[in-house]
Design a protein around this motif. Structure first.
Motif, short mmCIF file in Angstrom:
data_model
loop_
_atom_site.label_atom_id
_atom_site.label_comp_id
_atom_site.label_asym_id
_atom_site.label_seq_id
_atom_site.Cartn_x
_atom_site.Cartn_y
_atom_site.Cartn_z
N LEU A 242 0.89 -1.16 0.00
CA LEU A 242 0.00 0.00 0.00
C LEU A 242 0.92 1.21 0.00
O LEU A 242 1.82 1.30 0.84
CB LEU A 242 -0.86 0.04 1.26
N GLU B 281 1.34 5.52 -0.16
CA GLU B 281 0.67 6.79 0.12
C GLU B 281 1.35 7.87 -0.71
O GLU B 281 2.58 7.95 -0.75
CB GLU B 281 0.76 7.10 1.61
N PRO C 71 1.10 12.03 -1.30
CA PRO C 71 0.46 13.25 -0.80
C PRO C 71 -0.11 14.10 -1.93
O PRO C 71 0.32 14.02 -3.09
CB PRO C 71 1.60 13.98 -0.09
N TYR D 65 -1.95 0.68 -10.39
CA TYR D 65 -2.42 1.08 -9.07
C TYR D 65 -3.92 0.87 -8.97
O TYR D 65 -4.66 1.10 -9.94
CB TYR D 65 -2.12 2.56 -8.81
N GLY E 73 -8.72 8.73 -2.00
CA GLY E 73 -8.25 9.95 -2.63
C GLY E 73 -8.77 10.15 -4.04
O GLY E 73 -9.59 9.36 -4.54
N ASP F 284 -4.64 13.71 -0.71
CA ASP F 284 -3.81 12.62 -0.19
C ASP F 284 -4.42 11.30 -0.64
O ASP F 284 -5.63 11.10 -0.54
CB ASP F 284 -3.74 12.68 1.34
N CYS F 285 -3.56 10.41 -1.15
CA CYS F 285 -4.04 9.16 -1.74
C CYS F 285 -3.37 7.95 -1.11
O CYS F 285 -2.23 8.02 -0.65
CB CYS F 285 -3.74 9.13 -3.24
N ARG F 286 -4.11 6.85 -1.15
CA ARG F 286 -3.57 5.55 -0.77
C ARG F 286 -3.95 4.58 -1.89
O ARG F 286 -5.10 4.57 -2.34
CB ARG F 286 -4.17 5.09 0.56
#
Length: 164
Positions: A32, A34, A36, A52, A57, A101-103
């Motif tokens: 996983l 992250e 920003p 992905y 996000g 912000d993404c995961r």
């Protein structure tokens, strides 16, 4: 958490009809990551190393044209991007920037090869699902190209807005 993630992924076109045990096997080595807001997952022309699955996000997909970054589409949690990296290994055809912000789950060709060795039938189903998704996108692009060749005009893509 893993069971909810697997059930969520089974709702996506690329992972539709994939068994829960297969997704658990596929996800085991997949990190996983992250990213920003304002940072890039990748840029147009970068080496293509993975796809992905956006878990949280929003991102913008853009291409450069005459010095400007132009918005192609926006994606949100539940969308996949970069899947061509699992098929053709060519450099990235567009840039993907985190607007918030993404995961995301990162899947590589090695993850899929590991699955192939474990369960060739489920591997083939994922490959077919990816092919179907790419085919849908190609059909949409063909329709746009045809309409453009027939003289239809529409507004140019907007510049990529600031992340935020």
């Amino acid at each position: 958490m893993l069971a909810a993630r697997i059930e969520w992924m089974q709702q996506m076109p690329i992972f539709g009809a994939i068994e829960a045990a297969t997704l658990e096997f596929l996800l085991a080595p997949a990190p996983l990551i992250e990213v920003p807001a304002g940072a890039y997952f990748f840029r147009e022309g970068d080496p293509a190393t993975c796809m992905y699955v956006l878990e949280a996000g929003r991102v913008s997909v853009s291409k450069h044209w005459q010095g400007d970054a132009l918005l192609l589409r926006e994606l949100a949690a539940g969308d996949c991007f970069g899947e061509m990296a699992l098929i053709d290994l060519f450099p990235r055809s567009a840039s993907v920037r985190a607007d918030t912000d993404c995961r995301a789950i990162e899947l590589t060709p090695d993850n899929l090869y590991r699955l192939f060795e474990h369960d060739a039938a489920q591997f083939a189903l994922i490959q077919m699902n990816i092919s179907r998704e790419l085919s849908r996108r190609l059909r949409a692009t063909d329709a746009l190209l045809f309409r453009a060749r027939m003289g239809e005009t529409w507004p140019a893509p907007a510049p990529l807005p600031p992340a935020g």
